[in-house]
Enzyme design. Structure first.
Site, short mmCIF file in Angstrom:
data_model
loop_
_atom_site.label_atom_id
_atom_site.label_comp_id
_atom_site.label_asym_id
_atom_site.label_seq_id
_atom_site.Cartn_x
_atom_site.Cartn_y
_atom_site.Cartn_z
CB CYS A 85 5.70 1.67 -5.37
SG CYS A 85 5.15 2.43 -6.89
CG HIS B 4 1.31 1.81 -3.09
ND1 HIS B 4 2.40 2.50 -2.64
CD2 HIS B 4 1.30 1.96 -4.44
CE1 HIS B 4 3.04 3.06 -3.65
NE2 HIS B 4 2.38 2.75 -4.76
CD GLU C 203 2.09 2.38 0.94
OE1 GLU C 203 2.22 1.14 0.90
OE2 GLU C 203 2.46 3.13 0.01
#
Lengths: 82, 228
Positions: free
Chosen positions: B86, B203, B205
């Site tokens: 990002c 993302h 994560e």
């Protein structure tokens, strides 16, 4: 002392949805002769410098290094003694 | 092996990355404040998401001059792994470590949603644990994620197999409707020519446990661990 007025615009090949949206709004307000709108950035910088050529060189370097991204943007600037 | 997560003023996904790597996958992780310059104890550097320096001027434009970045450039030259997620992807592009730029989404809306990503290259150090053409699910959360590069750069990316992830349908079709931001060629993630720098807008994560809706993001971290 110089005042730099820096104009940053998206390159012509880069799609500008903000400009398109503004264009649509202007149309809706009756400005039907509007052909194209491109939105950009305007930055003013005061420089403690007495030599015009030196000021020009510095602002150019600022634009190239930080103020504009050469991948997507063009820039130009004016210098005014203040 | 050790991961390092860079923290700029305004970074917000650092703790999510830490959680995914440490709590979920049991890896050794440190936070690296952006003024740090010694990266010698790390094997992989993560530039996480967020709004470094408030996204002022352009996302990543100011963070790219933080002291840690010169060390990251050297780190990349040493063929070590760097992943930008990002805002991290934006920083890598601003730094010239990846080609192109990330512009405002074409619809001018901030998008926080799940997307599907087709794995276009599973031979990179970041994707070896994915099956060929596998479709991964993970979230995006950005306003400026529209990948742009000029025609020559795009052709080069495609020719060198540098496009790693593309926004796709759940069956892996690359369609306009599956593209959440107007990215050229539906590009969601790219690697550099050498293959040791990955930038991606989604993302991984935030897709690290089934309770989050997907744990597909772990495939990326697991690929890195296998590679190292």
């Amino acid at each position: 002392m110089y005042l730099a007025k820096v104009y940053i615009s998206l390159k012509p090949t880069v799609n500008d949805p903000q400009g398109l949206t503004i264009k649509g709004a202007l149309y809706n307000l009756g400005f039907t002769s509007v052909e194209d709108v491109r939105a950009g950035k305007y930055i003013e910088i005061r420089i403690e410098e007495n030599d015009l050529a030196e000021a020009q060189q510095q602002v150019n370097e600022m634009c190239h290094k930080l103020l504009a991204n050469p991948v997507i943007e063009n820039y130009r600037f004016e210098l005014e003694e203040v | 092996m050790k991961f390092g997560i860079v923290v700029f003023p305004g970074t917000w996904s650092d703790r999510d990355c830490y959680y995914a790597l440490n709590d979920v996958l049991g890896q050794e992780v440190d936070y690296i404040w952006h003024k740090e310059t010694d990266l010698s104890k790390y094997d992989c550097i993560i530039l996480p998401g967020g709004f470094s320096y408030g996204d002022y001027l352009r996302p990543g434009a100011i963070a790219r001059f933080s002291p840690v970045m010169a060390s990251i450039e050297r780190f990349v030259c040493q063929d070590r792994l760097v992943i930008g997620i990002c805002n991290g992807f934006q920083v890598l592009c601003e730094a010239g470590l990846l080609p192109g730029a990330l512009l405002r989404n074409d619809h001018l809306q901030y998008r926080c949603q799940r997307v599907q990503l087709k794995v276009e290259n599973n031979s990179s150090p970041f994707t070896s644990q994915c099956k060929g053409e596998q479709v991964l699910r993970m979230p995006i959360s950005h306003y400026e994620g529209r990948y742009y590069a000029d025609d020559v750069t795009l052709a080069e990316l495609e020719a060198n197999n540098c496009v790693v992830f593309r926004y796709s349908t759940s069956t892996g079709d690359i369609t306009e409707a599956a593209n959440p931001n107007g990215s050229l060629h539906n590009i969601a993630g790219i690697i550099n020519k050498k293959g040791n720098v990955l930038g991606m807008m989604p993302h991984p994560e935030r897709a690290c446990e089934p309770i989050l809706g997907s744990n597909d993001g772990n495939l990326i971290w697991e690929s890195i661990v296998v590679h190292l």
